[in-house]
Design a protein around this motif. Structure first.
Motif, PDB file in Angstrom:
ATOM      1  N   ASP A   1       9.954  -5.630 -43.654  1.00 43.77           N
ATOM      2  CA  ASP A   1      10.391  -6.877 -44.257  1.00 43.77           C
ATOM      3  C   ASP A   1       9.478  -7.251 -45.420  1.00 43.77           C
ATOM      4  OD1 ASP A   1      10.615  -9.962 -44.494  1.00 43.77           O
ATOM      5  OD2 ASP A   1      12.258  -9.401 -43.168  1.00 43.77           O
ATOM      6  N   PRO A   2      10.058  -7.663 -46.545  1.00 40.09           N
ATOM      7  CA  PRO A   2       9.227  -8.043 -47.699  1.00 40.09           C
ATOM      8  C   PRO A   2       8.162  -9.084 -47.371  1.00 40.09           C
ATOM      9  CG  PRO A   2      11.524  -7.899 -48.345  1.00 40.09           C
ATOM     10  CD  PRO A   2      11.489  -7.738 -46.848  1.00 40.09           C
ATOM     11  N   GLN A   3       8.472 -10.035 -46.495  1.00 37.39           N
ATOM     12  CA  GLN A   3       7.481 -11.066 -46.156  1.00 37.39           C
ATOM     13  C   GLN A   3       6.305 -10.471 -45.387  1.00 37.39           C
ATOM     14  OE1 GLN A   3       8.711 -14.907 -44.661  1.00 37.39           O
ATOM     15  NE2 GLN A   3      10.777 -14.644 -45.489  1.00 37.39           N
ATOM     16  N   VAL A   4       6.587  -9.466 -44.545  1.00 41.80           N
ATOM     17  CA  VAL A   4       5.512  -8.795 -43.804  1.00 41.80           C
ATOM     18  C   VAL A   4       4.592  -8.072 -44.781  1.00 41.80           C
ATOM     19  CG1 VAL A   4       4.961  -7.024 -42.092  1.00 41.80           C
ATOM     20  CG2 VAL A   4       6.929  -8.535 -41.745  1.00 41.80           C
ATOM     21  N   ILE A   5       5.193  -7.321 -45.691  1.00 38.58           N
ATOM     22  CA  ILE A   5       4.409  -6.578 -46.667  1.00 38.58           C
ATOM     23  C   ILE A   5       3.599  -7.510 -47.551  1.00 38.58           C
ATOM     24  CG2 ILE A   5       4.540  -5.032 -48.654  1.00 38.58           C
ATOM     25  CD1 ILE A   5       5.079  -3.749 -45.908  1.00 38.58           C
ATOM     26  N   GLN A   6       4.202  -8.626 -47.956  1.00 38.76           N
ATOM     27  CA  GLN A   6       3.501  -9.575 -48.819  1.00 38.76           C
ATOM     28  C   GLN A   6       2.263 -10.122 -48.128  1.00 38.76           C
ATOM     29  OE1 GLN A   6       4.294 -10.319 -52.125  1.00 38.76           O
ATOM     30  NE2 GLN A   6       2.230 -11.116 -51.959  1.00 38.76           N
TER      31      GLN A   6
END
Length: 217
Positions: free
Chosen positions: A131-136
């Motif tokens: 998920d993009p939020q996890v990576i961010q």
């Protein structure tokens, strides 16, 4: 493609079953608790497990722990974890063995059918779907105290974030509206600065980046 699905909310579980079946998946089992998930993963030859992190009876990280035990018993078992919120600890545990076939998505992504189905297929094929939020959050956490990551330019960090989501060079180029050649150059610079060996295998490349972000190597 056979799927073991674990989700304790009936309406969401039923909706996921219908969605996956509509896209050609076979549901080997659809369960609602940790013990049921453990049995299904041990007894059924699933191609991929789609698992809610929090399952009965503990409602803590029962689903994740069942999936991790199953991966230890069957190395490389593809697992896509669903979570209500970003939990960096869960992402770290999922990535810890350094092998492919892993995904971590927020449940909000489930409502985008195309994105969710693509994530299931990508994980089942041995790739990653983060998920993009996890990576961010991982990027932000590492950037504050990690000198090698701090050497990356803003554009390289942007490319790294998209790489970590599991995107190919072509997909990154389309997203950033630049040429694939430009992305290839950014990728080479990223690996050089992070001290990571460049690989033509996209899955291993992404896993190497994620392992670096997670463990500081």
């Amino acid at each position: 493609m056979r799927v073991v699905l674990a989700e304790d909310l009936f309406l969401l579980r039923d909706g996921l079953v219908r969605l996956l079946q509509a896209h050609g998946f076979e549901i080997a089992a659809a369960v609602e608790s940790g013990p049921e998930l453990a049995r299904a993963l041990a007894e059924l030859e699933a191609d991929v497990a789609v698992v809610d992190v929090r399952l009965p009876p503990t409602h803590t990280d029962e689903g994740l722990q069942c999936a991790l035990r199953a991966r230890r018993a069957r190395p490389g078992l593809p697992v896509l974890v669903l979570s209500q919120h970003v939990e960096q600890l869960y992402a770290r545990e999922l990535l810890a063995d350094g092998s492919g076939g892993v995904g971590y998505l927020l449940k909000d992504r489930v409502f985008d059918a195309e994105q969710f189905v693509d994530a299931v297929r990508r994980v089942a094929a041995g790739g990653t779907a983060m998920d993009p939020q996890v990576i961010q959050q991982l990027l932000t956490r590492r950037a504050t105290g990690d000198q090698p990551l701090g050497r990356l330019t803003p554009r390289e960090l942007e490319v790294l974030e998209l790489m970590a989501q599991g995107r190919s060079n072509a997909a990154i180029a389309a997203k950033l509206v630049v040429t694939e050649r430009a992305i290839a150059k950014h990728t080479a610079n990223i690996f050089a600065k992070l001290g990571l060996e460049v690989s033509d295998d996209d899955n291993r490349r992404v896993l190497a980046v994620l392992a670096y972000l997670d463990h500081g190597r």
